[in-house]
Design a protein around this motif. Structure first.
Motif, PDB file in Angstrom:
ATOM      1  N   LYS A   1      34.560  54.818  24.025  1.00  0.00           N
ATOM      2  CA  LYS A   1      35.067  55.011  25.709  1.00  0.00           C
ATOM      3  C   LYS A   1      34.763  53.666  26.487  1.00  0.00           C
ATOM      4  O   LYS A   1      35.686  53.485  27.249  1.00  0.00           O
ATOM      5  CB  LYS A   1      34.509  56.172  26.265  1.00  0.00           C
ATOM      6  N   VAL A   2      33.586  53.134  26.410  1.00  0.00           N
ATOM      7  CA  VAL A   2      33.275  51.897  27.030  1.00  0.00           C
ATOM      8  C   VAL A   2      34.445  50.890  26.749  1.00  0.00           C
ATOM      9  O   VAL A   2      35.092  50.208  27.758  1.00  0.00           O
ATOM     10  CB  VAL A   2      31.947  51.406  26.732  1.00  0.00           C
ATOM     11  N   ILE A   3      34.639  50.759  25.676  1.00  0.00           N
ATOM     12  CA  ILE A   3      35.613  49.309  25.130  1.00  0.00           C
ATOM     13  C   ILE A   3      36.957  49.754  25.547  1.00  0.00           C
ATOM     14  O   ILE A   3      37.678  49.021  26.178  1.00  0.00           O
ATOM     15  CB  ILE A   3      35.648  49.390  23.586  1.00  0.00           C
ATOM     16  N   GLU A   4      37.399  51.332  25.804  1.00  0.00           N
ATOM     17  CA  GLU A   4      38.811  51.484  26.197  1.00  0.00           C
ATOM     18  C   GLU A   4      38.703  51.202  27.535  1.00  0.00           C
ATOM     19  O   GLU A   4      39.760  50.898  28.108  1.00  0.00           O
ATOM     20  CB  GLU A   4      39.002  52.985  25.616  1.00  0.00           C
ATOM     21  N   LYS A   5      37.631  51.652  28.452  1.00  0.00           N
ATOM     22  CA  LYS A   5      37.737  51.451  29.937  1.00  0.00           C
ATOM     23  C   LYS A   5      37.799  50.091  30.251  1.00  0.00           C
ATOM     24  O   LYS A   5      38.226  49.775  31.110  1.00  0.00           O
ATOM     25  CB  LYS A   5      36.495  52.318  30.358  1.00  0.00           C
ATOM     26  N   LEU A   6      37.007  49.162  29.533  1.00  0.00           N
ATOM     27  CA  LEU A   6      36.972  47.907  29.653  1.00  0.00           C
ATOM     28  C   LEU A   6      38.202  47.162  29.431  1.00  0.00           C
ATOM     29  O   LEU A   6      38.702  46.490  30.385  1.00  0.00           O
ATOM     30  CB  LEU A   6      35.942  47.134  28.670  1.00  0.00           C
ATOM     31  N   GLU A   7      38.894  47.465  28.383  1.00  0.00           N
ATOM     32  CA  GLU A   7      40.383  47.011  28.190  1.00  0.00           C
ATOM     33  C   GLU A   7      41.370  47.312  29.430  1.00  0.00           C
ATOM     34  O   GLU A   7      41.973  46.399  30.050  1.00  0.00           O
ATOM     35  CB  GLU A   7      40.824  47.572  26.726  1.00  0.00           C
ATOM     36  N   HIS A   8      41.173  48.792  29.952  1.00  0.00           N
ATOM     37  CA  HIS A   8      41.978  49.104  31.044  1.00  0.00           C
ATOM     38  C   HIS A   8      41.690  48.426  32.141  1.00  0.00           C
ATOM     39  O   HIS A   8      42.736  47.772  33.128  1.00  0.00           O
ATOM     40  CB  HIS A   8      41.759  50.568  31.429  1.00  0.00           C
ATOM     41  N   ALA A   9      40.246  48.068  32.441  1.00  0.00           N
ATOM     42  CA  ALA A   9      40.000  47.321  33.836  1.00  0.00           C
ATOM     43  C   ALA A   9      40.429  45.739  33.630  1.00  0.00           C
ATOM     44  O   ALA A   9      40.925  45.168  34.687  1.00  0.00           O
ATOM     45  CB  ALA A   9      38.419  47.213  33.862  1.00  0.00           C
ATOM     46  N   LEU A  10      40.417  45.169  32.326  1.00  0.00           N
ATOM     47  CA  LEU A  10      40.779  43.727  32.242  1.00  0.00           C
ATOM     48  C   LEU A  10      42.113  43.668  32.343  1.00  0.00           C
ATOM     49  O   LEU A  10      42.809  42.676  32.523  1.00  0.00           O
ATOM     50  CB  LEU A  10      40.190  43.214  30.847  1.00  0.00           C
ATOM     51  N   GLN A  11      43.098  44.899  32.302  1.00  0.00           N
ATOM     52  CA  GLN A  11      44.498  44.719  32.238  1.00  0.00           C
ATOM     53  C   GLN A  11      44.782  44.399  33.663  1.00  0.00           C
ATOM     54  O   GLN A  11      45.956  43.569  34.125  1.00  0.00           O
ATOM     55  CB  GLN A  11      45.205  45.900  31.901  1.00  0.00           C
ATOM     56  N   ASP A  12      44.122  44.660  34.745  1.00  0.00           N
ATOM     57  CA  ASP A  12      44.175  44.123  36.191  1.00  0.00           C
ATOM     58  C   ASP A  12      44.097  42.717  36.115  1.00  0.00           C
ATOM     59  O   ASP A  12      45.056  42.118  36.964  1.00  0.00           O
ATOM     60  CB  ASP A  12      43.250  44.901  37.051  1.00  0.00           C
ATOM     61  N   TRP A  13      43.173  42.166  35.672  1.00  0.00           N
ATOM     62  CA  TRP A  13      43.136  40.674  35.602  1.00  0.00           C
ATOM     63  C   TRP A  13      44.206  39.943  34.891  1.00  0.00           C
ATOM     64  O   TRP A  13      44.992  38.723  35.342  1.00  0.00           O
ATOM     65  CB  TRP A  13      41.903  40.113  34.738  1.00  0.00           C
ATOM     66  N   ASP A  14      44.814  40.441  33.885  1.00  0.00           N
ATOM     67  CA  ASP A  14      46.085  40.209  33.224  1.00  0.00           C
ATOM     68  C   ASP A  14      47.144  40.364  34.103  1.00  0.00           C
ATOM     69  O   ASP A  14      47.972  39.356  34.169  1.00  0.00           O
ATOM     70  CB  ASP A  14      46.522  41.088  31.961  1.00  0.00           C
ATOM     71  N   PHE A  15      47.350  41.289  34.921  1.00  0.00           N
ATOM     72  CA  PHE A  15      48.572  41.493  35.887  1.00  0.00           C
ATOM     73  C   PHE A  15      48.441  40.160  37.001  1.00  0.00           C
ATOM     74  O   PHE A  15      49.525  39.874  37.447  1.00  0.00           O
ATOM     75  CB  PHE A  15      48.302  42.944  36.356  1.00  0.00           C
ATOM     76  N   GLU A  16      47.199  40.029  37.273  1.00  0.00           N
ATOM     77  CA  GLU A  16      47.098  38.839  38.276  1.00  0.00           C
ATOM     78  C   GLU A  16      47.267  37.593  37.730  1.00  0.00           C
ATOM     79  O   GLU A  16      47.235  36.517  38.408  1.00  0.00           O
ATOM     80  CB  GLU A  16      45.644  39.118  38.922  1.00  0.00           C
ATOM     81  N   LYS A  17      47.501  37.382  36.431  1.00  0.00           N
ATOM     82  CA  LYS A  17      47.500  36.068  35.642  1.00  0.00           C
ATOM     83  C   LYS A  17      46.101  35.298  35.902  1.00  0.00           C
ATOM     84  O   LYS A  17      46.243  34.082  36.080  1.00  0.00           O
ATOM     85  CB  LYS A  17      48.621  35.365  36.132  1.00  0.00           C
ATOM     86  N   VAL A  18      45.129  35.949  35.824  1.00  0.00           N
ATOM     87  CA  VAL A  18      44.010  35.402  35.840  1.00  0.00           C
ATOM     88  C   VAL A  18      43.075  35.648  34.519  1.00  0.00           C
ATOM     89  O   VAL A  18      43.011  36.556  34.275  1.00  0.00           O
ATOM     90  CB  VAL A  18      42.849  36.191  37.087  1.00  0.00           C
ATOM     91  N   PRO A  19      42.485  34.493  34.067  1.00  0.00           N
ATOM     92  CA  PRO A  19      41.899  34.742  32.807  1.00  0.00           C
ATOM     93  C   PRO A  19      40.656  35.666  32.948  1.00  0.00           C
ATOM     94  O   PRO A  19      40.095  35.919  33.694  1.00  0.00           O
ATOM     95  CB  PRO A  19      41.370  33.350  32.443  1.00  0.00           C
ATOM     96  N   ARG A  20      40.729  36.395  31.666  1.00  0.00           N
ATOM     97  CA  ARG A  20      39.674  37.510  31.462  1.00  0.00           C
ATOM     98  C   ARG A  20      38.233  36.831  31.713  1.00  0.00           C
ATOM     99  O   ARG A  20      37.957  36.015  31.053  1.00  0.00           O
ATOM    100  CB  ARG A  20      39.937  38.410  30.301  1.00  0.00           C
ATOM    101  N   PRO A  21      37.353  37.743  32.325  1.00  0.00           N
ATOM    102  CA  PRO A  21      35.769  37.218  32.534  1.00  0.00           C
ATOM    103  C   PRO A  21      35.075  37.311  31.204  1.00  0.00           C
ATOM    104  O   PRO A  21      33.895  36.755  31.200  1.00  0.00           O
ATOM    105  CB  PRO A  21      35.331  38.026  33.524  1.00  0.00           C
ATOM    106  N   VAL A  22      35.644  38.068  30.135  1.00  0.00           N
ATOM    107  CA  VAL A  22      34.734  38.490  28.959  1.00  0.00           C
ATOM    108  C   VAL A  22      35.814  38.236  27.659  1.00  0.00           C
ATOM    109  O   VAL A  22      37.159  38.404  28.123  1.00  0.00           O
ATOM    110  CB  VAL A  22      34.192  39.767  29.074  1.00  0.00           C
ATOM    111  N   THR A  23      35.477  37.875  26.656  1.00  0.00           N
ATOM    112  CA  THR A  23      36.142  37.805  25.575  1.00  0.00           C
ATOM    113  C   THR A  23      35.486  38.379  24.322  1.00  0.00           C
ATOM    114  O   THR A  23      34.131  38.425  24.400  1.00  0.00           O
ATOM    115  CB  THR A  23      36.250  36.271  25.173  1.00  0.00           C
ATOM    116  N   SER A  24      36.210  38.961  23.560  1.00  0.00           N
ATOM    117  CA  SER A  24      35.578  39.712  22.359  1.00  0.00           C
ATOM    118  C   SER A  24      35.144  38.637  21.423  1.00  0.00           C
ATOM    119  O   SER A  24      35.845  37.758  20.997  1.00  0.00           O
ATOM    120  CB  SER A  24      36.716  40.674  21.962  1.00  0.00           C
ATOM    121  N   SER A  25      34.274  39.162  20.562  1.00  0.00           N
ATOM    122  CA  SER A  25      33.990  38.501  19.367  1.00  0.00           C
ATOM    123  C   SER A  25      34.750  38.893  18.153  1.00  0.00           C
ATOM    124  O   SER A  25      34.425  38.169  17.025  1.00  0.00           O
ATOM    125  CB  SER A  25      32.144  38.829  18.982  1.00  0.00           C
ATOM    126  N   GLY A  26      35.496  39.912  18.325  1.00  0.00           N
ATOM    127  CA  GLY A  26      36.294  40.247  17.288  1.00  0.00           C
ATOM    128  C   GLY A  26      35.869  41.442  16.492  1.00  0.00           C
ATOM    129  O   GLY A  26      36.741  42.334  15.904  1.00  0.00           O
TER     130      GLY A  26
END
Length: 307
Positions: free
Chosen positions: A60-85
């Motif tokens: 659930k945390v990972i899902e909510k995080l992805e949703h929150a980071l979509q706001d950054w994508d919309f603003e064309k601002v690089p994400r503040p965190v990146t996944s390790s895979g």
């Protein structure tokens, strides 16, 4: 395993707190499940229960995080965190494994923008105009005599096109601007357009050096905490330009340290000064390359074409 209502609320608060850390502040490296587990232990959950709840809620945390980071994508601002895979580990922008594209001082600048007072926000707005290439930037006023504009700037265009007048109203508010506040700012600007004597002073200031501006003007709002969703919709419908605090921080942070920004803000006058061109006060390394200045004859021809 079942948990009671109070514990469920505690878990929800912990998840919200973790997400804020991942998207609103610098982090070195976060292993989401471990971080959540440690938080639950810190408020009294047993190690076993903390581990089991962490395992249950990590997706659930990972899902909510992805949703929150979509706001950054919309603003064309690089994400503040990146996944390790593997989905459970993310790297913050100060981690050596972060590859998202944000400068390491991004969050320092973002915090300054969000907490700026009225005078500091004038400096931030002036720097933002300079960053996009404006060569003449002035404080028009702060208060009732500003014709709805706090920062006025001239943006040169390539030869053959008239330069553009950028008019910015600054709002150092603790919360995002509402629909009503955006609408009020727009109408104040429109009323100000009728103050012909004052606008003539503004135009005289930005039209110096033989480069007049076109009749067209761009009105923008710079709010220290951005616009609410409804405020953004209203701005779009009215044709008002705006940038989020994250976008402003991304514009400034690659080329200026926070101390440079603060120093520039001290040079900004606290009331109207149409003699002090703030574009001349910015650090040399920050100034955008200037376009070739055309002659008055070339500029008049361009204005006739587009005016």
């Amino acid at each position: 395993m079942t948990i009671d209502r109070r514990e469920t609320q505690e878990v929800s608060r912990l998840i919200a707190s973790l997400l804020r850390e991942l998207t609103e502040g610098p982090v070195e490296r976060i292993i989401i499940s471990t971080s959540l587990e440690e938080r639950m232990r810190s408020i009294g959950f047993s190690p076993l229960v903390a581990y089991e709840i962490s395992e249950e809620h990590t997706p659930k945390v990972i899902e909510k995080l992805e949703h929150a980071l979509q706001d950054w994508d919309f603003e064309k601002v690089p994400r503040p965190v990146t996944s390790s895979g593997n989905g459970r580990v993310v790297f913050g922008l100060r981690s050596t494994k972060y590859d998202g594209g944000l400068p390491c001082n991004f969050f320092d600048v973002l915090e300054f923008v969000r907490t700026a007072d009225e005078h500091e926000l004038l400096g931030i707005a002036a720097l933002a105009n300079i960053a996009v290439g404006c060569d003449r930037v002035f404080v028009t006023d702060k208060g009732g005599g500003d014709a709805g504009v706090d920062i006025l700037a001239r943006l040169p265009m390539p030869i053959g096109y008239p330069s553009v007048l950028l008019a910015t109203q600054c709002k150092a508010y603790a919360n995002p601007l509402s629909q009503l506040e955006v609408d009020s700012a727009w109408h104040r600007y429109n009323r100000g357009l009728g103050e012909s004597a004052k606008w003539q002073q503004f135009l005289n200031a930005v039209s110096a050096n033989g480069l007049p501006v076109s009749p067209g003007r761009v009105f923008s709002i710079l709010a220290s905490n951005g616009l609410s969703p409804q405020g953004r919709k209203t701005a779009v419908s009215l044709g008002v330009s705006f940038s989020s605090p994250r976008q402003i921080s991304l514009l400034l942070s690659p080329r200026l340290e926070l101390e440079d920004i603060k120093m520039f803000c001290t040079k900004v006058p606290r009331s109207r000064n149409l003699n002090l061109n703030l574009a001349q006060e910015a650090p040399l390394s920050f100034k955008a390359p200037q376009l070739p200045v055309q002659s008055r004859g070339e500029q008049s021809a361009a204005e006739s074409k587009f005016g």
